[in-house]
Design an enzyme around this catalytic site. Structure first.
Site, PDB file in Angstrom:
ATOM      1  N   ASP A 185       0.790  -1.239   0.000  1.00  0.00           N
ATOM      2  CA  ASP A 185       0.000   0.000   0.000  1.00  0.00           C
ATOM      3  C   ASP A 185       0.822   1.291   0.000  1.00  0.00           C
ATOM      4  OD1 ASP A 185      -1.496  -2.147   0.827  1.00  0.00           O
ATOM      5  OD2 ASP A 185      -2.126  -1.257   2.718  1.00  0.00           O
ATOM      6  N   ASP A 222      -5.206   0.808   9.654  1.00  0.00           N
ATOM      7  CA  ASP A 222      -5.170   1.712   8.496  1.00  0.00           C
ATOM      8  C   ASP A 222      -5.896   3.041   8.735  1.00  0.00           C
ATOM      9  OD1 ASP A 222      -4.073  -0.636   7.469  1.00  0.00           O
ATOM     10  OD2 ASP A 222      -5.875  -1.186   6.368  1.00  0.00           O
ATOM     11  N   TRP A 262       5.974 -10.215   0.837  1.00  0.00           N
ATOM     12  CA  TRP A 262       5.445  -9.404   1.932  1.00  0.00           C
ATOM     13  C   TRP A 262       6.134  -9.795   3.247  1.00  0.00           C
ATOM     14  CZ3 TRP A 262       3.147 -10.011   6.651  1.00  0.00           C
ATOM     15  CH2 TRP A 262       2.453  -8.909   7.170  1.00  0.00           C
TER      16      TRP A 262
HETATM   17  C1  FRU Z   1      -3.760  -3.824   2.786  1.00  0.00           C
HETATM   18  C2  FRU Z   1      -3.136  -4.209   4.114  1.00  0.00           C
HETATM   19  C3  FRU Z   1      -3.509  -3.242   5.201  1.00  0.00           C
HETATM   20  C4  FRU Z   1      -2.384  -3.413   6.174  1.00  0.00           C
HETATM   21  C5  FRU Z   1      -1.211  -3.588   5.247  1.00  0.00           C
HETATM   22  C6  FRU Z   1      -0.132  -4.491   5.776  1.00  0.00           C
HETATM   23  O1  FRU Z   1      -3.032  -4.284   1.700  1.00  0.00           O
HETATM   24  O2  FRU Z   1      -3.508  -5.520   4.451  1.00  0.00           O
HETATM   25  O3  FRU Z   1      -4.776  -3.486   5.766  1.00  0.00           O
HETATM   26  O4  FRU Z   1      -2.224  -2.308   7.021  1.00  0.00           O
HETATM   27  O5  FRU Z   1      -1.720  -4.130   4.062  1.00  0.00           O
HETATM   28  O6  FRU Z   1       0.964  -4.499   4.920  1.00  0.00           O
END
Ligand code: FRU
Length: 560
Positions: free
Chosen positions: A133, A250, A157
């Site tokens: 994000d 978020d 990730w």
């Molecule tokens: C969305 C998300 C968010 C979280 C982040 C973790 O892609 O899952 O909700 O904060 O990515 O990387």
């Protein structure tokens, strides 16, 4: 039995302690990078960088003990002159791996940086590692800031840091050291937003500086603040974190002018509410909080129907001077239109969407854009296999709200600054296309901006082929590439395409439909062709075709 258990635990602890290996590294005055070798086939191991006796960064990575596939790095320029300790947990590889870990003025692979085979040339991606994000999008003192979810140490990730890049024009980005990092791997820096504490409400301003305030999720802790007094280069944690504690993430924070207070809209997945007879129900929603000072937050209301990464903003209705609406959306870009009084969102139009490509996610709007445009960047989900980096961002897009056939449509189009990348341009006008005779442009390339406008006539099918990727409007069935979409016969079809090394971004009729999709433009046969089909006599007029070959956003002379 209990003794045996304790004995085993004891053995385990001893093994853990013994399995850590350390190396001390002095960061010379010319050193900028602490380089780590990575091997894709290795297991993850935990590593730590310790400065002045404190863990600065703790992360897991597929550390190589020999023949690395690629190198990742931590920018250590802020530690020049200091001794760092690098600690690795996996004893089997630690010694060989630590032999290779080094501090240097360069990182391995830097000579070919931004020239890698599948490096996107007109979309932002991080130099090394993974991004998801966009975070903390804010304009401040002449710079647009793009923070982002970043694993600096691996292709997948993980290890969520806030990476950081700045731009003067929204197009050319310069990556800087990570802004938020991980002193403790269990408390990652998840997504959030950034605003400027300039309303003299928070007491955060110091020595005449209004800081950038990042509002983000520290996992396992809650919604947290971090403050930067040096234009986003370094942040310090707010001492009373977390400011909101709940099951969620978020936070998007902005100033609500009419009520003179701050608003936080935040994804909440265990909001419990009283349903009577002493019973409670748990739901997921976008929760809305307000605050006079960014520090103390009061729950106000919630809107259901969304997942992750909330956005909430006011936007003009095009063609209706003085009319404004509020829009709320979630990570998949689906939105509702309505009204917001600073505390509650009133839905006037239920879920609507513009994205049909399926690889656009978690977009966010810039706070404080000087000319008031609504500008978003999204996470563009494309795998860049075989590269030392992975994923990228969409181009920055301007959002407009239009009323069409009694319905509000939010429409994204590339920001006008994107046109600065045009290097060589050609324009073709009024070409007649029949099923037997398409129109092929002379230009060929893998980084292109193509805009085609068709007059549909009585044709059944009309389309554009860019490097083997076909975009087809089927007039009889009323769909565009399978998406239900009907245009009256007398209306025009405009297809705008941005081709990059690994992707296509497509805007139909100025953002009524939007697609961000992977496409291998490197290997593709290069062609730009407009075509018609479905019935011998059907004739289409290609009224206008623009083909622009694009400059790379990574050109060094453009970055300064
Ligand atoms: C969305 C998300 C968010 C979280 C982040 C973790 O892609 O899952 O909700 O904060 O990515 O990387």
């Amino acid at each position: 039995m209990k003794k045996l258990f304790l004995f085993i635990i004891g053995l385990f602890t001893i093994t853990l302690v013994h399995s850590q290996e350390q190396k001390q590294i002095t960061v010379e005055s010319t050193d900028q990078y602490l380089n780590f070798p990575v091997k894709r086939s290795n297991e993850q191991t935990m590593a730590r960088v310790i400065v002045d006796g404190e863990v600065y960064d703790e992360f897991s990575l597929k550390l190589a003990a020999d023949n690395p596939d690629f190198w990742t790095f931590l920018d250590v320029s802020r530690f020049q002159g200091k001794n760092l300790i690098v600690e690795v947990d996996n004893a089997d590889i630690a010694e060989e791996a630590l032999d290779m870990v080094n501090a240097d003025s360069r990182f391995p692979g830097q000579d070919s940086l931004y020239e890698e085979k599948y490096r996107q040339q007109v979309h932002f991606s991080s130099r090394r590692g993974w991004n998801n994000d966009p975070n903390g999008l804010v304009y401040y003192k002449g710079e647009y800031h793009l923070f982002y979810q970043h694993n600096p140490f691996g292709w997948n990730w993980g290890n969520m840091h806030w990476g950081h890049a700045v731009s003067k024009d929204l197009i050319h980005w310069q990556e800087l050291p990570n802004a938020l990092y991980l002193p403790d791997h269990d408390h990652m820096a998840f997504s959030g937003s950034a605003t400027i504490a300039d309303q003299n409400t928070s007491g955060f301003s110091k020595n005449g500086i209004d800081p950038i305030v990042a509002a983000y999720t520290r996992t396992g802790k809650g919604e947290s603040l971090a403050l930067s007094y040096d234009k986003g280069r370094t942040f310090t944690e707010f001492k009373d974190n977390p400011v909101v504690e709940h099951q969620g993430r978020d936070p998007k924070v902005f100033w609500y002018e009419p009520g003179e207070h701050w608003v936080m809209v935040v994804y909440d997945y265990s909001y419990t509410h009283d349903i009577g007879l002493g019973e409670e129900a748990t739901i997921q929603q976008h929760s809305i909080y307000t605050s006079p000072d960014l520090k103390n937050w009061t729950y106000q209301s919630g809107v259901t129907g969304f997942f992750e990464c909330p956005e909430l903003f006011e936007i003009n209705v095009e063609g209706e001077p003085g009319v404004k609406k509020w829009v709320i959306y979630g990570a998949d870009g689906k939105y509702m239109v309505g009204d917001f009084n600073g505390k509650e969102f009133k839905v006037e139009q239920p879920l609507t969407k513009y994205d049909y490509g399926g690889h656009f996610y978690a977009s966010q709007m810039f706070n404080n854009v000087p000319d008031g445009r609504k500008i978003q960047i999204g996470w563009f989900q494309i795998e860049t296999r075989g590269m030392p980096f992975n994923q990228c961002m969409t181009v920055p897009m301007k959002l407009e709200l239009k009323k069409k056939h009694g319905k509000y449509l939010l429409t994204p189009t590339p920001v006008k600054e994107f046109d600065r990348l045009h290097e060589k341009s050609s324009v073709y006008e009024d070409k007649i296309i029949t099923p037997d005779n398409g129109f092929v442009a002379h230009e060929k390339g893998d980084i292109l901006h193509v805009i085609a406008e068709f007059k549909l006539g009585d044709s059944h099918r009309v389309g554009l082929n860019v490097n083997g990727y076909e975009m087809v409007y089927d007039h009889l069935r009323g769909n565009f590439n399978g998406t239900h979409y009907k245009i009256p016969y007398d209306q025009e079809l405009k297809v705008e395409v941005i081709a990059d090394k690994s992707s296509m971004e497509i805007f139909v009729n100025d953002g009524e439909l939007y697609y961000a999709v992977p496409h291998d433009n490197v290997k593709a046969d290069k062609i730009i062709e407009a075509f018609a089909g479905g019935g011998g006599s059907s004739k289409v007029i290609l009224e206008h075709l623009e083909v622009h070959e694009l400059k790379s956003i990574w050109r060094k002379e453009e970055l300064n």
